[in-house]
Design a protein around this motif. Sequence first.
Motif, PDB file in Angstrom:
ATOM      1  N   ALA A 278       0.832  -1.204   0.000  1.00 15.74           N
ATOM      2  CA  ALA A 278       0.000   0.000   0.000  1.00 15.74           C
ATOM      3  C   ALA A 278       0.866   1.253   0.000  1.00 15.74           C
ATOM      4  N   PHE A 279       1.909   1.273   0.829  1.00 15.92           N
ATOM      5  CA  PHE A 279       2.752   2.465   0.905  1.00 15.92           C
ATOM      6  C   PHE A 279       3.568   2.663  -0.366  1.00 15.92           C
ATOM      7  N   GLY A 282       1.186   4.176  -2.675  1.00 20.64           N
ATOM      8  CA  GLY A 282       0.996   5.591  -2.361  1.00 20.64           C
ATOM      9  C   GLY A 282       2.157   6.434  -2.826  1.00 20.64           C
ATOM     10  N   ARG A 285       1.855   6.826  -6.548  1.00 24.53           N
ATOM     11  CA  ARG A 285       0.818   7.820  -6.852  1.00 24.53           C
ATOM     12  C   ARG A 285       1.343   9.237  -6.625  1.00 24.53           C
ATOM     13  N   LEU A 299       4.631   8.689   4.744  1.00 23.96           N
ATOM     14  CA  LEU A 299       3.209   8.739   4.400  1.00 23.96           C
ATOM     15  C   LEU A 299       2.346   8.627   5.655  1.00 23.96           C
ATOM     16  N   ASP A 553      -5.084   8.698   2.312  1.00 20.92           N
ATOM     17  CA  ASP A 553      -5.668   7.631   1.505  1.00 20.92           C
ATOM     18  C   ASP A 553      -4.857   6.347   1.646  1.00 20.92           C
ATOM     19  N   THR A 554      -3.531   6.488   1.588  1.00 20.40           N
ATOM     20  CA  THR A 554      -2.661   5.315   1.644  1.00 20.40           C
ATOM     21  C   THR A 554      -2.755   4.613   2.988  1.00 20.40           C
ATOM     22  N   LYS A 555      -2.736   5.368   4.058  1.00 22.35           N
ATOM     23  CA  LYS A 555      -2.834   4.745   5.381  1.00 22.35           C
ATOM     24  C   LYS A 555      -4.178   4.053   5.571  1.00 22.35           C
ATOM     25  N   ALA A 604      -4.085   1.605  -3.422  1.00 25.29           N
ATOM     26  CA  ALA A 604      -3.405   2.840  -3.022  1.00 25.29           C
ATOM     27  C   ALA A 604      -2.758   3.533  -4.213  1.00 25.29           C
TER      28      ALA A 604
END
Length: 626
Positions: A278-279, A282, A285, A299, A553-555, A604
């Motif tokens: 996910a991170f 992110g 992104r 993040l 959003d990422t967290k 993410a």
Amino acid sequence: MLWVRANARRYPLVAITLVIGVASAAFGIAGMPEVAQWLCTGWGVVVAAMQGWGMLRDLLRGHWGLDVLAVTAIVATILVGEYVATLLIVLMLTGGEALEDYAAGRARRELTALLERAPQLAHRVVDGDAVEDIPATDVRVGDELLLRPSEIVPVDAVLLSGSTALDQSSLTGESLPVEVHEGDDLLSGSVNAEAAVRIRATATAADSQYQRIVALVEEAAESRAPVVRLADRYAVPFTAVALLIAGLAWWATGDPVRFAEVLVVATPCPLLIAAPVAFMGGMSRAARRGIIVKGGGVLEQLAAARTAVFDKTGTLTTGTPTVDAVRAEPGVDPATLLTLAASAEQYSSHVLAASIMSAARDRGLALRPASRASERATFGVEAAIDGQQVVIGKLAFVREHAPDAHETELARGELAIYVAIDGRFAGSIVARDPVRENAAATIAALHAAGTRETVMLTGDAWPTARHVADELGIETVRAECLPGDKVEAVRALPHRPVLMVGDGVNDAPVLAAADVGVAMGAKGATAASESADVVITIDDLSRTVDAVRIGRDTKRIALQSIWIGIVISVALMVIAALGAIPATIGALAQEAVDLVTILWALRAIRGGARPGATAPERRGRMEEYA
């Protein structure tokens, strides 16, 4: 190939795991699965022993992480013969450590650019007029030095004679040159403007302002508290639940295989994989938005930011003085005034000269050559243009040629350049360092995103600082700050984490001291960029808001992925405890859990849809990837 070799030497455990994986696959295809199993099992035992020793030392220090369950899972998969699962867990474990090691190594490179820019050379005056070049580190207190135009002041010093202008923007953030006269102090790291002057060293290089900035960056970076990995926060309860269910299954059935079967489906792969994926999504992104984020922990901090702190010059403002108004005296055409002023400024090295010339060109005015021109350093220019005598500069300088010159009214944050033509006062040109067009909207958006307080720290004078803060709606202001003052101010802020946005060498220490340092790096502020956790490569302040939103959003997606993995794993553990899932099926089921959590975490990359997100936010996210 060289990159592969370098990383293989740097991360041997990952390299060996990958080689064993390829070799095991080859043996399996060749019809020798026993050899493949022995390879994976043997390597699993080695890694489990190594990690077990490290785990024991961590436990003795009071740290309990996912490594405990990972080692237990490796041992369990070995016992039940699931060698593919063994190798996957080893790869996730060693790969995660390699990523963390890479991040730590990058943090040690923060000071490279700052050190490279440090003054390296000084011109020492000997025997009255002779000059010798020496390393700046060899300058001693009391040495007389020659400072040439456009050179960096090598050490803190005092001006011996004459006057000059210094660009101190890298130290104080002040965008306009500072005039210094005989007896005034000069800070190392300042850039001399027009005139060659003599100075006397008042400090060695090690004790000068620029080196103090370097020391502040080092101190701040080392004193920053480490960020706890998101997944580690769930390690203790998840490990406890897994061992409890496995232990109960063994106790109830008397079969140790049942214990292993439960742990097979309790491998921490969802926790080991979900958050990093996910991170990384992110960060990908963010990179597409021109935002470089140096690690998943950053993040996390962005997502929780409660205070936003801004430098003024070059961050909230453009950092380049621009002409705000041309105030011509009665009977003088403003266009003619600006044309003659800009034509004379062609022969000036003053920072405002470029602004005046740019203003003339923007208005379609053609600059004219001068038949004669001379500049008095820090005061102004006198030129003969089209048979007219044009004088431009400070009020006192212009009054020497036009006694009727008078001061013009200025608002806070403005300054004036005065012009005389043929011995008569012709008017003034008013300049300012304007705030960025989106600065106010950025402040408002950060408040909407959850920040409680906004603060401005600047080296500018109080009137200018207060004017900018009032214009942008910033609650707290500290002006006339040196780098050390900014560091102390950030450390004293109560609402944390603190997000600091700045640019330039002067912001490097405070960016390192903040919980999250964001550097506006588009203009080449390398020292700030290396000291920061986030670098905005596009000259757009609003990307700060994007960084905070991407962090949140990422967290959110990382937490969702972790919880999905936990819930499914616990359900499978209960089923396995009842004997309904054999070890082989359990390993396959766990791989399915991994796949589900990875696919969810990959959301993410695009941000997903936040519960309660407004239509404009959803449209903005769609436009981001159009």
